[in-house]
Design an enzyme around this catalytic site. Structure first.
Site, short mmCIF file in Angstrom:
data_model
loop_
_atom_site.label_atom_id
_atom_site.label_comp_id
_atom_site.label_asym_id
_atom_site.label_seq_id
_atom_site.Cartn_x
_atom_site.Cartn_y
_atom_site.Cartn_z
N ASP A 291 11.87 50.41 29.47
CA ASP A 291 11.94 49.09 30.06
C ASP A 291 10.60 48.85 30.76
O ASP A 291 9.83 49.78 31.01
CB ASP A 291 13.12 48.95 31.02
CG ASP A 291 13.49 47.47 31.24
OD1 ASP A 291 12.67 46.59 30.93
OD2 ASP A 291 14.61 47.20 31.73
C1 BGC Z 1 14.20 43.71 31.56
C2 BGC Z 1 14.33 43.85 30.06
C3 BGC Z 1 13.30 42.98 29.39
C4 BGC Z 1 11.92 43.36 29.89
C5 BGC Z 1 10.80 42.55 29.29
C6 BGC Z 1 12.79 43.88 32.07
O1 BGC Z 1 12.68 43.46 33.39
O2 BGC Z 1 15.06 44.62 32.20
O3 BGC Z 1 15.62 43.49 29.65
O4 BGC Z 1 13.40 43.08 27.99
O5 BGC Z 1 11.87 43.16 31.29
O6 BGC Z 1 10.81 41.25 29.75
#
Ligand code: BGC
Length: 710
Positions: A228
């Site tokens: 993530d």
């Molecule tokens: C989120 C993800 C997301 C990623 C990119 C993170 O803060 O938890 O679900 O895909 O950011 O935006």
């Protein structure tokens, strides 16, 4: 033609160490379209890889794409085929914007009703989650896009999401939290995103047992594991645990700059432990630490080769390495718009409908009381935010459909969903000019307006977002008082609830009908009008239990949000209806799992076992209108001494269209998941005995029973 594994390994062999290291970490997208970007290697004709956020639609800064309903609404259809079609549509939109991977579907289980991201997830039930996971992955990947199921695993709350450790036993992991991911892998998912949180003390980016041993070795996952964003705890730890790609691979400042995000936005400020990590964690790890770690042998060279091969393998699979990628992309087509509307209508759950309050007659004079009137309810805040090219508000939808009059009052100030991309201002602005006719929020005016009309339709909403949990399951901004005042004044009151998960409905006994439409996306007003006027049968069923806040199993601080950064999953497998059905549960659900009314009336015949793993039942639409029924089958296991099991578990379901008066034999395949249990020493176990199969309209509305033996 996709390159073979041998071809990919030849490419890996031709790469220098620097080139390999550059392929396993993100960089700033020079085009500014991708959420995550991996530069190519021009020397070897390896193209760039672009990853775009989902799961409610494709998020590209400055561009619009179809805003589908929230995932919880999609699951409410109990029709995974619709999720597959949504996957196809999203993949086509991703391709039209040059994106190769979609960061979705969201597969975390709804453990805690307060979780700010429940709208991005499907259900409190693992069978529903697994079915929708597989369908979404199949749809996305049928169009040569890489699906990225997320967030692996036990990312069930936003409070302290970057540090909290889910202290969870193996049985609950196996029976509840892992099946969605396993189903996604079985469906061929090309990528999996690790969660921010820790599980039993170890950050998921560094969790060798869950990432390498379970996901890769046990399930045979051959795609790449991506972190993530800023969720890589350490370079050596993550690489040796099995993480293959670090995102975003650039600093927080660089990311803010790339996306034009206000760095002072409250929700995104560095160090806000509910959102973006502080200091060290926002510094990319692989960028500086991976190469020396490989040179020193701390990360084996063949591990780096495997990381690269997994990424290139997926690029090859979608035709990216041989220049064959990108056919068939399309944005905002009539087909995608229709699908968004179908999903929104079919995902709408009719919770209550006394004395046929709904559907409305065509010429009813309506008082629409809607603090969010000027806009469609697109979704919650955070990385899933999508900007559609068109949207229909409740007012527009009802005006377009009715032959009667529509009077409007906002009632209370607008409840504004916090956004990651507009400075994160969560305050309601409620400006008068935001409301049609220059109306100002006034509860008495709303009640007066309701008194004059044949029916009052009150649209209320919550405001949930990634990065924060809901402090309460009550609706914000005086909306409960508004509903109560309108219900007092009106002849008939219909309440439309737009929420990201379960909410409390303290006024439910004083209103005539309640419609849960979740976050319906761009088609909001059209879908709502089609349900309110009976053009579509409200076909949604609850994929989560609605109950008073304090009665959920996680309603104690040690379980949620946790103490000293540990959330103890002591409830084990007793989550959602598994908890409320247990003999020692004190509270009854307000609306049970699987509940949802129809405008038609269905009668069930006898249930009959078919073979080893199916049950059939005759269902008749005994009304004079066409309808859509969701036939559900639950398994009640035999009693085994010393073993605690849920009273019932969902095993199968089918959504069927039945014309007025029609009868159909509906056959449901029973998932083996509902028969087996995970034993800490024996592994998966099916106890010998008689299993009662309950067939009916919800987990609490059983219409027929039969028995199968195992
Ligand atoms: C989120 C993800 C997301 C990623 C990119 C993170 O803060 O938890 O679900 O895909 O950011 O935006």
């Amino acid at each position: 033609m996709a390159l073979s594994d041998t071809d990919v390994s030849d490419v890996v062999d031709s790469l220098s160490l620097d080139e390999k290291c550059s392929l396993v970490r993100g960089a700033a997208d020079p085009e500014g379209t991708a959420t995550g970007y991996v530069p190519g290697v021009p020397r070897l004709d390896i193209p760039e890889l672009r990853l775009a956020d989902g799961p409610l639609g494709i998020r590209i800064p400055g561009r619009s794409s179809t805003a589908f309903p929230a995932s919880i609404a999609v699951a409410s259809t109990f029709d995974p085929e619709l999720a597959r079609r949504q996957g196809v549509a999203m993949a086509r939109e991703a391709k039209a914007s040059g994106q190769h991977a979609v960061l979705g579907p969201g597969l975390n289980l709804v453990r805690v009703p307060n979780c700010g991201r429940n709208f991005e997830y499907y259900s409190e039930d693992p069978v529903v989650t697994a079915d929708f996971a597989a369908a979404a992955v199949e749809g996305l990947q049928s169009e040569d896009v890489i699906a990225t199921p997320k967030h692996y695993v036990a990312n069930n709350q936003e409070t302290k999401r970057l540090v909290v450790s889910a202290e969870v036993g193996e049985r609950a992991l196996r029976e509840l939290y892992l099946p969605g991911f396993e189903a996604a892998v079985e469906a061929g998912a090309g990528s999996v995103m690790t969660a921010y949180n820790r599980v039993n003390g170890t950050h998921m980016s560094d969790h060798r047992r869950l990432v390498t041993e379970v996901l890769k070795d046990e399930w045979g996952f051959d795609g790449y594991v991506v972190s993530d964003w800023f969720g890589t705890a350490s370079a050596v730890g993550a690489a040796t645990a099995g993480l293959d790609l670090e995102m975003p691979g650039i600093s927080l400042e660089a990311l803010h700059e790339a996306f034009g995000i206000d760095p002072d936005a409250e929700m995104l400020a560095e160090g806000d432990d509910e959102s973006i990590p502080a200091g060290e964690t926002t510094t990319p790890k692989f960028a500086t630490e991976l190469k020396p770690a490989v040179e020193s042998g701390a990360v084996p060279a063949d591990r780096l080769d495997d990381m690269v091969a997994r990424i290139l393998g997926q690029m090859a699979r979608i035709g990216l390495l041989d220049g064959e990628w990108g056919d068939g992309g399309a944005l905002d087509t009539a087909e995608h718009r229709d699908l968004a509307a179908t999903l929104a209508a079919r995902g709408t759950v009719l919770l209550k409908n006394d004395d046929g309050a709904l559907p409305l007659s065509d010429d009813a004079d309506v008082a629409l009381v809607d603090p969010g009137v000027a806009e469609a309810m697109l979704g919650g805040g955070g990385s899933s935010e999508v900007t559609p090219a068109r949207e229909v508000s409740a007012l527009e939808g009802i005006r377009a459909r009715t032959d009667g009059s529509v009077a409007f009052e906002p009632g209370v100030e607008r409840v504004v969903t916090p956004s990651f991309f507009d400075g994160g201002d969560a305050d309601s602005d409620g400006d008068a000019e935001d409301f049609p006719g220059g109306k100002t929020p006034d509860v008495d005016a709303a009640a007066d307006c309701a008194r004059e009309a044949d029916v009052a339709v009150v649209v209320v909403r919550d405001a949930t977002t990634e990065g924060a949990d809901r402090e309460t399951l009550r609706l914000p901004g005086g909306q409960d008082e508004l509903v109560a005042a309108v219900a007092d004044a009106a002849d008939r009151t219909v309440v439309v609830v737009q929420s990201g998960g379960p909410v409390e409905l303290p006024w439910r006994d004083s209103v005539d009908a309640i419609v849960e439409s979740w976050y319906p996306g761009q088609a909001d007003g059209d879908a709502l009008a089609s349900v309110l006027y009976g053009d579509a049968d409200p076909a949604g069923r609850l994929p989560v239990t609605f109950a008073p806040e304090g009665s959920y199993p996680a309603a104690s601080e040690v379980r949620y949000p946790g103490v000293d950064d540990e959330a103890r999953y002591d409830e084990g497998v007793f989550v959602g209806y598994r908890h409320f059905d247990a003999a020692d549960a004190d509270d009854e659900p307000t609306y049970p799992f699987g509940h949802g009314l129809s405008y038609a009336t269905f009668e069930y015949g006898e249930a009959e076992v078919r073979g080893d793993d199916a049950v059939a039942v005759e269902v008749t639409n005994a009304s004079d209108r066409d309808g859509r029924e969701v036939v559900q089958a639950y398994v009640r296991p035999p009693t085994v001494a010393g073993v605690e099991r849920p009273t019932r578990e969902l095993a199968g379901y089918a959504a069927v269209e039945l014309a007025a008066g029609a009868t159909e034999t509906v056959e449901l395949t029973l998932s083996e998941h509902a028969f087996r249990r995970y034993d800490d020493s024996e592994g998966w176990t099916v106890d010998a005995g008689d299993y009662v199969i309950e067939v009916g309209r919800s987990s609490r509305d059983v219409r027929a029973e039969t028995t199968v033996s195992r």
